[in-house]
Scaffold this active site. Structure first.
Site, short mmCIF file in Angstrom:
data_model
loop_
_atom_site.label_atom_id
_atom_site.label_comp_id
_atom_site.label_asym_id
_atom_site.label_seq_id
_atom_site.Cartn_x
_atom_site.Cartn_y
_atom_site.Cartn_z
N PRO A 106 -3.48 4.39 -4.29
CA PRO A 106 -2.63 4.23 -3.38
C PRO A 106 -3.25 5.41 -2.15
O PRO A 106 -3.45 6.43 -2.73
CB PRO A 106 -0.93 4.72 -4.19
CG PRO A 106 -1.32 4.35 -5.72
CD PRO A 106 -1.89 4.43 -5.95
N CYS A 107 -2.21 4.87 -1.18
CA CYS A 107 -2.95 6.07 -0.56
C CYS A 107 -2.01 6.66 0.45
O CYS A 107 -2.93 7.82 0.83
CB CYS A 107 -4.22 4.57 0.80
SG CYS A 107 -3.61 5.09 2.15
N GLN A 108 -1.22 6.28 0.74
CA GLN A 108 0.29 7.37 1.35
C GLN A 108 0.31 8.83 0.24
O GLN A 108 0.85 9.46 1.30
CB GLN A 108 1.57 6.40 1.38
CG GLN A 108 1.42 5.02 1.30
CD GLN A 108 1.59 4.39 0.14
OE1 GLN A 108 0.41 4.74 -0.77
NE2 GLN A 108 1.84 3.07 0.41
#
Ligand SMILES: C[S@@+](CC[C@H](N)C(=O)[O-])C[C@H]1O[C@@H](n2cnc3c(N)ncnc32)[C@H](O)[C@@H]1O
Length: 354
Positions: A98-100
Site C-alpha cells: 500500500p502506498c498511502q
C-alpha cells in the site's frame, strides 16, 4: 514440476523454470500473468518460464479464489509474520504494497517511515530481498506512489531497494496500451541483483494504442442487460440526479473506449461514487463480477464463484491485470535469452580451447 537448482545462480537452462515467491498475491493477477498459459479475448498468452512456489496473503476470500484457480496452494498468513530465512529459495519476488501509508519523518537526513501498519508491508518485502537475494523482484503500485509525500517518498523507496542490493528500473504503464480493456495506470518497479540484468532489461512497448485498444463493449455480458438484479433502483437514480450537477458523479462508461479504472470499491458501488457504471436503455446498471474480471483481463476460465459476489468484486478490483503482468514478465525473458546466448558463447569458447 521442474525447479531450478539454486547453485544455478538463477539462470535458466533446458526446460527449467525460475522460482517465484509471491507476497500479497490477492486473487493472483500477478501470479497468473507471470506463469502465463491462459486465454483472453481469443488470444493465447503463452506459458512463461516462471513457476510460483510460494505465495502469502492474509485475505481468506482472495485465498479461496486463488486456491480454486492454481494447482499450487498458497498460505493464508500475515506477511508481517514471515521469517525471511524461512521463505523458500526463489529467483523472483513479487509484491504490491500500500502506498498511502508512507510518511517521511523529519529526521536529518529524512527517512522513510510508515503512518500505519500497512506501510510495514513494504519493509517486509525489503527484508525478504536482503535475506534471500533473489535475482529479480517485481513490485506494482498505484500511480500515486510517484507523487506521495510531495514526490519525496518514491526516491526513498528506491533507495531502500538499492540498500538491499538491487538496481532499479521503474515505469508507469497504462493497461489499456497492453490489450486490457481498462485505463488502469500502475507503477511497476523491477529490481535486479546483477548489473548485467539491469543493463539488459527493457520495459515492454505498448501493443495496443489509440484505435487498437480493446473496447469495453467487447467484454460486456449482454445477458446481464436482461437481469433486473444488476440495475440501480429509481431511488438511487433520483438521489444521484439531485447532486449530479454539483458533483460530476454517475460515471457512465463509453462502450467504445476501455473502461475507467475499477477498484475493490465495486463491492459497494453506488451512483454517487466515481465507480464506472453502464447505461442500458437509459437505465443505470452496475458491472457484474464476471464483467469486472474481464475488464481486468482475467480469462473466462478463472473461477470466482467460490465466494460471495461482494468478495469477488473486492478481490478482482484489487488485482493486477494478468495480461499487463504477462507483458512485464515476458520482457524479463529477454534477460533469460541473454543467459542462453552466454551459455552458447561459453560452449563455443570451450570447444575452441580444445
Ligand atoms: C492490491 S492487492 C494485491 C494484488 C495482487 N498482488 C495481484 O497480483 O492481483 C492487496 C492485497 O494485500 C493483502 N494484504 C494486505 N495486508 C496484508 C498483510 N498484512 N499480510 C498479507 N497480505 C496482506 C490483501 O489481502 C490484498 O489481497
Amino acid at each position: 514440476m521442474n525447479f531450478i537448482k539454486h547453485q544455478d545462480n538463477g539462470k535458466t537452462n533446458g526446460n527449467t523454470k525460475l522460482k517465484v515467491a509471491s507476497l500479497i498475491y490477492g486473487c493472483g493477477g500477478m501470479d497468473l500473468g507471470i506463469q502465463g498459459d491462459f486465454n483472453f479475448l481469443n488470444k493465447h498468452f503463452g506459458a512463461l518460464p516462471f513457476e510460483v512456489v510460494y505465495a502469502v496473503d492474509n485475505d481468506a476470500y482472495a485465498t479461496k479464489i486463488y486456491n480454486n484457480n492454481f494447482s499450487h496452494k498458497c498460505e493464508l498468513k500475515d506477511v508481517r509474520d514471515i521469517v525471511p530465512s524461512e521463505v523458500p529459495d526463489h529467483d523472483i519476488l513479487l509484491g504490491g504494497f500500500p502506498c498511502q501509508s508512507f510518511s517521511i519523518s523529519a529526521q536529518n537526513p529524512p527517512r522513510l517511515g510508515f503512518k500505519d501498519d500497512r506501510g510495514k508491508l513494504f519493509f517486509e518485502m525489503v527484508n525478504v530481498l536482503k535475506e534471500k537475494k533473489p535475482r529479480f523482484f517485481i513490485g506494482e503500485n498505484v500511480k500515486g506512489l510517484l507523487s506521495a509525500n510531495k514526490g519525496k517518498a518514491f526516491p526513498m523507496i528506491v533507495k531502500e531497494f538499492e540498500k538491499a542490493g538491487y538496481y532499479i528500473h521503474h515505469k508507469l504503464l497504462n493497461a489499456s496500451e497492453f490489450g486490457v480493456p481498462q485505463k488502469r495506470e500502475r507503477v511497476f518497479i523491477v529490481g535486479f541483483r546483477d548489473f548485467e540484468d539491469y543493463f539488459n532489461f527493457r520495459f515492454p512497448q505498448p501493443s495496443t494504442l489509440n484505435g487498437s485498444k480493446i473496447k469495453l463493449k467487447q467484454v460486456i455480458d449482454k445477458k446481464a442487460n436482461k437481469d433486473e438484479k444488476w440495475f440501480f433502483s429509481q431511488r438511487a437514480v433520483d438521489g444521484m440526479l439531485r447532486v449530479r450537477e454539483k458533483m460530476n458523479k454517475g460515471r457512465v462508461q463509453d462502450l467504445n473506449q476501455p473502461c475507467n479504472t475499477i477498484s475493490s470499491h465495486l463491492a459497494k458501488v453506488s451512483l454517487n461514487g466515481t465507480d464506472p457504471v453502464l447505461m442500458v436503455d437509459e437505465r443505470y446498471r452496475r458491472l457484474t463480477p464476471r464483467e469486472a474480471s474481464s475488464i481486468q483481463s482475467f480469462p473466462e476460465s478463472f473461477n470466482l464463484d467460490i465466494v460471495s459476489e461482494n468478495r469477488q468484486y473486492k478481490a478482482i478490483g484489487n488485482a493486477v491485470p494478468p495480461v499487463l503482468m504477462w507483458h512485464v514478465a515476458n520482457a524479463l525473458t529477454n534477460n533469460l535469452l541473454t543467459d542462453k546466448q552466454q551459455e552458447i558463447n561459453e560452449t563455443k569458447l570451450e570447444l575452441s580451447e580444445l
